[in-house]
Each structure stands twice: as C-alpha cells, then as structure tokens.
Design an enzyme around this catalytic site. Structure first.
Site, PDB file in Angstrom:
ATOM      1  N   HIS A  63      -3.484  -6.026   1.354  1.00 31.92           N
ATOM      2  CA  HIS A  63      -2.710  -7.173   1.849  1.00 31.92           C
ATOM      3  C   HIS A  63      -1.232  -6.867   2.056  1.00 31.92           C
ATOM      4  O   HIS A  63      -0.612  -7.454   2.941  1.00 31.92           O
ATOM      5  CB  HIS A  63      -2.829  -8.345   0.868  1.00 31.92           C
ATOM      6  CG  HIS A  63      -4.194  -8.967   0.859  1.00 31.92           C
ATOM      7  ND1 HIS A  63      -4.453 -10.165   0.228  1.00 31.92           N
ATOM      8  CD2 HIS A  63      -5.368  -8.559   1.414  1.00 31.92           C
ATOM      9  CE1 HIS A  63      -5.739 -10.477   0.385  1.00 31.92           C
ATOM     10  NE2 HIS A  63      -6.317  -9.507   1.089  1.00 31.92           N
TER      11      HIS A  63
ATOM     12  N   ARG B 119       2.548 -10.922   8.037  1.00 29.72           N
ATOM     13  CA  ARG B 119       3.221 -11.316   6.793  1.00 29.72           C
ATOM     14  C   ARG B 119       4.176 -10.249   6.277  1.00 29.72           C
ATOM     15  O   ARG B 119       5.276 -10.574   5.816  1.00 29.72           O
ATOM     16  CB  ARG B 119       2.161 -11.681   5.740  1.00 29.72           C
ATOM     17  CG  ARG B 119       1.416 -12.953   6.118  1.00 29.72           C
ATOM     18  CD  ARG B 119       0.174 -13.190   5.316  1.00 29.72           C
ATOM     19  NE  ARG B 119      -0.526 -14.361   5.814  1.00 29.72           N
ATOM     20  CZ  ARG B 119      -1.772 -14.694   5.473  1.00 29.72           C
ATOM     21  NH1 ARG B 119      -2.452 -13.949   4.623  1.00 29.72           N
ATOM     22  NH2 ARG B 119      -2.329 -15.771   5.986  1.00 29.72           N
TER      23      ARG B 119
ATOM     24  N   ARG C  94      -3.657 -10.499   9.930  1.00 31.83           N
ATOM     25  CA  ARG C  94      -2.695 -11.503   9.463  1.00 31.83           C
ATOM     26  C   ARG C  94      -1.727 -10.929   8.426  1.00 31.83           C
ATOM     27  O   ARG C  94      -0.592 -11.400   8.291  1.00 31.83           O
ATOM     28  CB  ARG C  94      -3.436 -12.714   8.877  1.00 31.83           C
ATOM     29  CG  ARG C  94      -4.202 -12.439   7.592  1.00 31.83           C
ATOM     30  CD  ARG C  94      -5.081 -13.604   7.203  1.00 31.83           C
ATOM     31  NE  ARG C  94      -5.714 -13.451   5.908  1.00 31.83           N
ATOM     32  CZ  ARG C  94      -6.787 -12.681   5.674  1.00 31.83           C
ATOM     33  NH1 ARG C  94      -7.345 -12.000   6.664  1.00 31.83           N
ATOM     34  NH2 ARG C  94      -7.310 -12.603   4.462  1.00 31.83           N
ATOM     35  N   HIS C  95      -2.164  -9.893   7.735  1.00 26.11           N
ATOM     36  CA  HIS C  95      -1.290  -9.287   6.725  1.00 26.11           C
ATOM     37  C   HIS C  95      -0.147  -8.498   7.367  1.00 26.11           C
ATOM     38  O   HIS C  95       0.924  -8.372   6.775  1.00 26.11           O
ATOM     39  CB  HIS C  95      -2.107  -8.410   5.781  1.00 26.11           C
ATOM     40  CG  HIS C  95      -3.189  -9.164   5.083  1.00 26.11           C
ATOM     41  ND1 HIS C  95      -2.923 -10.197   4.212  1.00 26.11           N
ATOM     42  CD2 HIS C  95      -4.541  -9.069   5.167  1.00 26.11           C
ATOM     43  CE1 HIS C  95      -4.062 -10.705   3.764  1.00 26.11           C
ATOM     44  NE2 HIS C  95      -5.060 -10.037   4.339  1.00 26.11           N
TER      45      HIS C  95
ATOM     46  N   CYS D 185       7.271   2.902 -15.812  1.00 27.39           N
ATOM     47  CA  CYS D 185       8.157   2.641 -16.950  1.00 27.39           C
ATOM     48  C   CYS D 185       7.391   1.736 -17.902  1.00 27.39           C
ATOM     49  O   CYS D 185       6.167   1.594 -17.775  1.00 27.39           O
ATOM     50  CB  CYS D 185       9.502   2.071 -16.516  1.00 27.39           C
ATOM     51  SG  CYS D 185       9.488   0.422 -15.802  1.00 27.39           S
ATOM     52  N   GLY D 186       8.075   1.139 -18.865  1.00 33.18           N
ATOM     53  CA  GLY D 186       7.358   0.364 -19.870  1.00 33.18           C
ATOM     54  C   GLY D 186       6.578  -0.790 -19.274  1.00 33.18           C
ATOM     55  O   GLY D 186       5.372  -0.930 -19.483  1.00 33.18           O
ATOM     56  N   THR D 187       7.288  -1.647 -18.538  1.00 30.33           N
ATOM     57  CA  THR D 187       6.642  -2.811 -17.926  1.00 30.33           C
ATOM     58  C   THR D 187       6.341  -2.619 -16.450  1.00 30.33           C
ATOM     59  O   THR D 187       5.602  -3.411 -15.851  1.00 30.33           O
ATOM     60  CB  THR D 187       7.560  -4.038 -18.021  1.00 30.33           C
ATOM     61  OG1 THR D 187       8.767  -3.752 -17.290  1.00 30.33           O
ATOM     62  CG2 THR D 187       7.894  -4.378 -19.470  1.00 30.33           C
TER      63      THR D 187
ATOM     64  N   GLY E 120      11.249  -2.946 -13.966  1.00 30.69           N
ATOM     65  CA  GLY E 120      12.514  -2.335 -13.567  1.00 30.69           C
ATOM     66  C   GLY E 120      12.331  -1.366 -12.412  1.00 30.69           C
ATOM     67  O   GLY E 120      13.142  -1.338 -11.472  1.00 30.69           O
TER      68      GLY E 120
ATOM     69  N   ARG F 176       3.341   0.660 -21.005  1.00 31.37           N
ATOM     70  CA  ARG F 176       3.146   0.015 -22.317  1.00 31.37           C
ATOM     71  C   ARG F 176       2.006  -0.993 -22.302  1.00 31.37           C
ATOM     72  O   ARG F 176       1.688  -1.585 -23.335  1.00 31.37           O
ATOM     73  CB  ARG F 176       4.459  -0.637 -22.774  1.00 31.37           C
ATOM     74  CG  ARG F 176       5.503   0.416 -23.145  1.00 31.37           C
ATOM     75  CD  ARG F 176       6.787  -0.175 -23.679  1.00 31.37           C
ATOM     76  NE  ARG F 176       7.670   0.912 -24.133  1.00 31.37           N
ATOM     77  CZ  ARG F 176       8.988   0.875 -24.081  1.00 31.37           C
ATOM     78  NH1 ARG F 176       9.606  -0.187 -23.603  1.00 31.37           N
ATOM     79  NH2 ARG F 176       9.702   1.892 -24.503  1.00 31.37           N
TER      80      ARG F 176
ATOM     81  N   ASP G 144      10.594   6.751 -16.470  1.00 29.41           N
ATOM     82  CA  ASP G 144      11.604   6.862 -17.527  1.00 29.41           C
ATOM     83  C   ASP G 144      10.903   7.410 -18.770  1.00 29.41           C
ATOM     84  O   ASP G 144       9.760   7.894 -18.702  1.00 29.41           O
ATOM     85  CB  ASP G 144      12.331   5.531 -17.748  1.00 29.41           C
ATOM     86  CG  ASP G 144      11.435   4.449 -18.369  1.00 29.41           C
ATOM     87  OD1 ASP G 144      10.221   4.698 -18.559  1.00 29.41           O
ATOM     88  OD2 ASP G 144      11.954   3.357 -18.667  1.00 29.41           O
ATOM     89  N   HIS G 145      11.578   7.305 -19.920  1.00 34.14           N
ATOM     90  CA  HIS G 145      10.994   7.830 -21.166  1.00 34.14           C
ATOM     91  C   HIS G 145       9.682   7.125 -21.507  1.00 34.14           C
ATOM     92  O   HIS G 145       8.728   7.752 -21.964  1.00 34.14           O
ATOM     93  CB  HIS G 145      11.991   7.678 -22.315  1.00 34.14           C
ATOM     94  CG  HIS G 145      12.527   6.292 -22.465  1.00 34.14           C
ATOM     95  ND1 HIS G 145      13.452   5.767 -21.587  1.00 34.14           N
ATOM     96  CD2 HIS G 145      12.261   5.310 -23.355  1.00 34.14           C
ATOM     97  CE1 HIS G 145      13.733   4.529 -21.941  1.00 34.14           C
ATOM     98  NE2 HIS G 145      13.014   4.220 -23.012  1.00 34.14           N
TER      99      HIS G 145
END
Ligand code: RB5
Length: 142
Positions: A98, A136, A132-133, A65-67, A70, A109, A8-9
C-alpha cells in the site's frame, strides 16, 4: 539487491544478525553502523541510510533502534523516502503493498532477531500494488 543498513546501540545485535542473513540470501549490504553496542544516537545512522536510498545508491533501507520510532522519524525527513515502522509480518507486507515503503524500520526491543528476520523477509518478498495506492503515495508530497 543492495540494502543500506543502520542501527543504534539498541539495534546493533539485530542488525548484525540480519546483515548475515541478507548476505546469505545473496544481497549486498551497505553497513552504515553502528559497529558496537556502545550508546549512540540513532539519527547518525538514519540519515546516511536514507541518503543512500534517496540517491539511488541502495534499493532499500533497513533501520533498527529500540522502538524504531526515532529511525522512522529521521528517515522520513528525506525527499523520496517512505520509511515504515514494521513490528510484524503483516504490517511489513502492507507497507510494501500500500505504501511502497523503501525503508523498513524494525523495533529491536519488541522483536526477537528471528521475528525481525521474518518481518524483513516478508518486506523483501512483497511488491507495491499500485493503482489507488499510487495516487495516495503521490499525495504524500515526498
Ligand atoms: C535508545 O535508548 C532509544 O531511545 C532508541 O533506540 C530508539 O528507541 C529511539 O527511537
């Protein structure tokens, strides 16, 4: 590898930086936008990137994106997608080892472009451990 990329922006500058680096490394980048820093909505980019990986048109996905929350939420709606929020190199390596993550989500950000490049490089250089992964990830139901 063919890598589907989207932002995104908030992630636009990071994506541009990483796209250049990926191409310098010999990868083919499918850029699904955004193509500017104008305000936009992250699902509009997460879904096309996830679909490209889901349909086998790209080997891996890159979403910023920022975090990165999303982007990961939207991408993980797709069958066959294991999108991982990676904020440092060790998390990126473990997401591959894993979780056999096929989409990396990086928070613009909370990383510098150079940190994001190191995180992405580690992700690309690391393989799935299986064993094992595998059991899972089969229980993820996606
Ligand atoms: C945009 O302001 C921000 O909400 C977005 O980049 C992302 O952090 C959402 O998860």
């Amino acid at each position: 590898m063919t890598i589907a990329a989207g932002s995104d922006h908030a992630g636009f500058a990071h994506k541009s930086f990483l796209k250049t680096w990926l191409e310098q490394q010999g990868h083919n980048v499918q850029d699904f936008g955004s193509h500017s820093a104008d305000s936009t909505d992250y699902p509009d980019y997460a879904h096309p990137v996830a679909q490209a990986v889901e349909q086998g048109k790209a080997d891996l996905g890159l979403l910023i994106c920022g975090t990165a929350n999303g982007m990961a939420m939207a991408a993980n709606k797709h069958q066959g997608i294991r999108a991982a929020l990676c904020w440092n190199e060790e998390v990126a390596a473990l997401a591959r080892q894993h979780n056999n993550a096929n989409v990396i989500c990086i928070p613009a950000r909370f990383t510098t472009p150079e940190e994001a490049r190191s995180i992405l490089a580690r992700f690309l250089a690391t393989g799935f451990e299986g064993g094992r992964h595998q059991r899972r990830i089969e229980k993820l139901g996606c």
